[in-house]
Write an enzyme that holds these catalytic residues in place. Structure first.
Site, short mmCIF file in Angstrom:
data_model
loop_
_atom_site.label_atom_id
_atom_site.label_comp_id
_atom_site.label_asym_id
_atom_site.label_seq_id
_atom_site.Cartn_x
_atom_site.Cartn_y
_atom_site.Cartn_z
N GLU A 1 21.01 -17.23 -10.16
CA GLU A 1 21.24 -16.67 -11.50
C GLU A 1 22.73 -16.82 -11.82
O GLU A 1 23.58 -16.14 -11.24
CB GLU A 1 20.82 -15.21 -11.58
CG GLU A 1 19.32 -15.00 -11.46
CD GLU A 1 18.90 -13.55 -11.73
OE1 GLU A 1 19.72 -12.76 -12.26
OE2 GLU A 1 17.75 -13.21 -11.40
N GLU B 1 16.32 -9.83 -5.94
CA GLU B 1 17.54 -9.02 -5.79
C GLU B 1 17.25 -7.71 -5.06
O GLU B 1 17.73 -6.64 -5.45
CB GLU B 1 18.17 -8.75 -7.17
CG GLU B 1 18.64 -10.00 -7.88
CD GLU B 1 19.44 -9.72 -9.13
OE1 GLU B 1 20.41 -10.45 -9.40
OE2 GLU B 1 19.10 -8.76 -9.85
#
Length: 611
Positions: free
Chosen positions: A255, A180
């Site tokens: 995710e 991320e």
């Protein structure tokens, strides 16, 4: 002789054929993943090896198969594997290679996430504390010292894990580059350095990046698959991937969140399964691959919880339970959410696919009340002090986690404001051994009015590291302890003694069964005899704040404020016969009875402040 040679050659050919048979290809198609040339939809669940006892890995993986998963996702945690500079540890619960191999034995593929930064509600986002002792080192950057340390670490991982990729006969199908990163920065050169380091370390299979919807543009790297986090809208997923990947797929949600994590002093997060099943159905029916974060959370032990903090919100250290309201609960049992997700997955599997039966819930027991008759005052087992004019941080003391006791002497009666600048994170203040105040960073407390009596007075401040920040720009400001100075009125206090109390091995502390001072933190011990073993939960309602160990295993922190009021005790860490229990209690030092219960209590808040 010719016959023997013939048999040998046949054996060699069979071995070679078997080895070749076990080598797979896993590549990107224009719209789907291709495993050995055939379309493959990943239905994955995240599960972290250090959050589950090694002895229980296989049971949790069988549960994954029973829910319909074909893949397990896991981060790899730098601070576990290099706790001190150049000292690596891949043993016991840190044996990530064994975790991957166990998954292969259970018929599961693995998505590996070995970025040096993991977030994961984990201490310092997975970075080892000692990086902060390298002057000028800047994590998540192209700064030379950081890259040098990172390179050593990733090479160590490569030695153990690169041979376990599918293209080498293993079961690791994809490897994630960084984590991320688009939520943190946009330096494509840094991302490319990551990619090159992974390849140099032997990760020569399929690499990818992952980012939340709004950050994909900044976090992806040309040439790698951009996975999308936090969405279950097929059109959005496909558009984001195609826009950043030459108009092609495949499509992967790295995710997908079935709930959320908890932190001390805030409510327990739960979300009903019916809020998620429509999204899961949309994604799977569209042929999109998915990784549930978390399928099984487990427990964050050994002081490894992280914390969140930014300029708008207070410091928020996470609790020890990482139950996450996940499909598989903290103890590894199926929840109603598990069963509902299983139905959705079953519906979207190829016709005729039969899932394994769901194993029954694990047995659980309620132990007899445990009476702690042995106690040792924490201040009676202090190690040798380190002396310095000003307070030293945990990092200065080469200490990763736990507690530090700061001690100095004051002469002369006075009253004034005692200010700790900056306190990280929880401080208990004593004057001549008597507790006079508690300061809590969560509540933005760093000062208190005190009265110092006449004569020579000992001031002590016991500071607990409640977890380094694991997300955002404050990764770069993460030192622990008393990080600047202590003032009494307008006078700076000097000449400090520092006592390191890392509690990394409870069995190494020379306990003394003597009555401790009334207010002093205490280590209490007891031995219990068990004829049968099963999971249980220690009920900490009547205790204050501290840590519990069973047979040397750290079960995690407890804190009366909640929401967590129990500690999970895995059956795998109990044994028939004698079991040793130890508790470090900081506040309610006269408590002597510990009860257990058969169900966890994760949703009770008690906001009153102990004084």
């Amino acid at each position: 002789m010719k016959f023997i040679l013939f048999i040998f050659c046949c054996g060699l050919l069979c071995f070679s054929a078997q080895a070749q048979k076990n080598v797979h290809s896993f590549v990107l198609g224009d719209s789907v993943f291709l495993l050995d040339g055939k379309p493959f939809q990943m239905i994955s669940g995240e599960m972290h090896y250090p959050r589950v006892p090694k002895e229980a890995w296989r049971q949790r993986m069988k549960m994954a198969k029973a829910m319909g998963l074909n893949t397990i996702g896991t981060y790899v945690f730098w601070n576990l594997h290099e706790p001190q500079k150049d000292k690596f540890d891949f043993t016991g619960n840190n044996d990530i290679a064994a975790f991957v191999k166990t998954a292969q034995e259970e018929g599961l593929w693995v998505v590996l996430r070995p970025s040096p930064y993991v977030c994961a509600e984990w201490e310092f986002g997975g970075y080892p504390y000692w990086l902060q002792n390298e002057k000028g080192l800047t994590v998540r950057s192209t700064e030379a010292q950081y890259l040098a340390e990172y390179k050593k670490y990733i090479k160590e991982l490569g030695k153990r894990l690169a041979p376990l990729q599918v293209n080498h006969g293993g079961n690791i199908i994809m490897v994630q580059v960084e984590n991320e990163y688009g939520s943190y920065g946009k330096d494509k050169m840094y991302l490319d350095v990551n990619r090159k380091m992974f390849i140099e370390a032997g990760f020569d299979g399929l690499l990818y990046t992952c980012d939340p919807v709004r950050d994909v543009k900044d976090g992806h790297l040309d040439g790698l698959l951009p996975a999308v986090n936090g969405t279950d809208k097929p059109d959005e997923i496909k558009n984001l991937v195609r826009t950043n990947h030459d108009g092609k797929g495949p499509f992967y949600v790295a995710e997908w969140y079935p709930a959320w994590f908890d932190w001390w002093g805030e409510k327990h997060h739960t979300v009903p399964a019916e809020k998620y099943t429509p999204g899961l159905e949309r994604v799977l029916s569209a042929g999109i691959s998915i990784n549930m974060y978390m399928f099984h959370g487990g427990t964050t032990r050994d002081f490894m919880n992280g914390a969140n903090y930014n300029d708008r919100n207070p410091y928020e250290p996470q609790i020890s339970s990482y139950d996450y309201d996940a499909p598989l609960d903290e103890a590894g049992n199926a929840t109603p959410k598990f069963m509902d997700f299983r139905k959705v997955i079953q519906k979207n599997l190829p016709a005729g696919t039969v899932l394994p039966d769901v194993p029954a819930a694990k047995p659980v027991i309620k132990l007899p009340a445990i009476n702690f008759t042995q106690a040792t005052g924490l201040f009676d087992v202090l190690p040798k002090a380190k002396l310095n004019a000003t307070p030293l941080t945990f990092e200065d003391l080469n200490q990763a986690y736990g507690f530090v006791l700061y001690r100095t002497d004051i002469t002369g009666a006075t009253s004034g404001l005692l200010k700790i600048k900056d306190l990280r994170d929880y401080g208990i203040i004593f004057i001549n051994g008597k507790r006079v105040a508690v300061l809590d960073r969560r509540l933005k407390q760093d000062s208190v009015m005190i009265t110092v009596p006449e004569g020579k007075v000992t001031l002590e401040i016991l500071v607990e590291n409640l977890g380094r920040i694991n997300f955002g720009p404050y990764l770069l400001k993460n030192k622990k302890g008393i990080t600047e100075k202590v003032l009494l009125g307008d006078k700076e206090l000097n000449n400090w003694q520092m006592y390191s109390l890392p509690f990394d091995n409870i069995n190494a502390i020379g306990l003394k069964n003597k009555k401790p001072a009334a207010d002093a933190p205490v280590i209490k011990t007891a031995t219990i005899e068990l004829k049968e073993i099963a999971d249980t939960y220690f009920d900490m309602h009547n205790w204050g704040k501290g840590v519990v160990w069973v047979n040397g295993h750290n079960l995690g922190r407890y804190w009366y404020i909640g929401p967590q009021q129990t500690l999970y005790v895995p059956a795998e860490w109990l044994k028939k016969g004698q079991n040793k229990i130890a508790i470090l209690e900081l506040l309610k030092t006269d408590q002597i009875i510990l009860q257990s219960v058969e169900k966890p209590v994760l949703a009770e808040l008690y906001p009153a402040i102990v004084k």
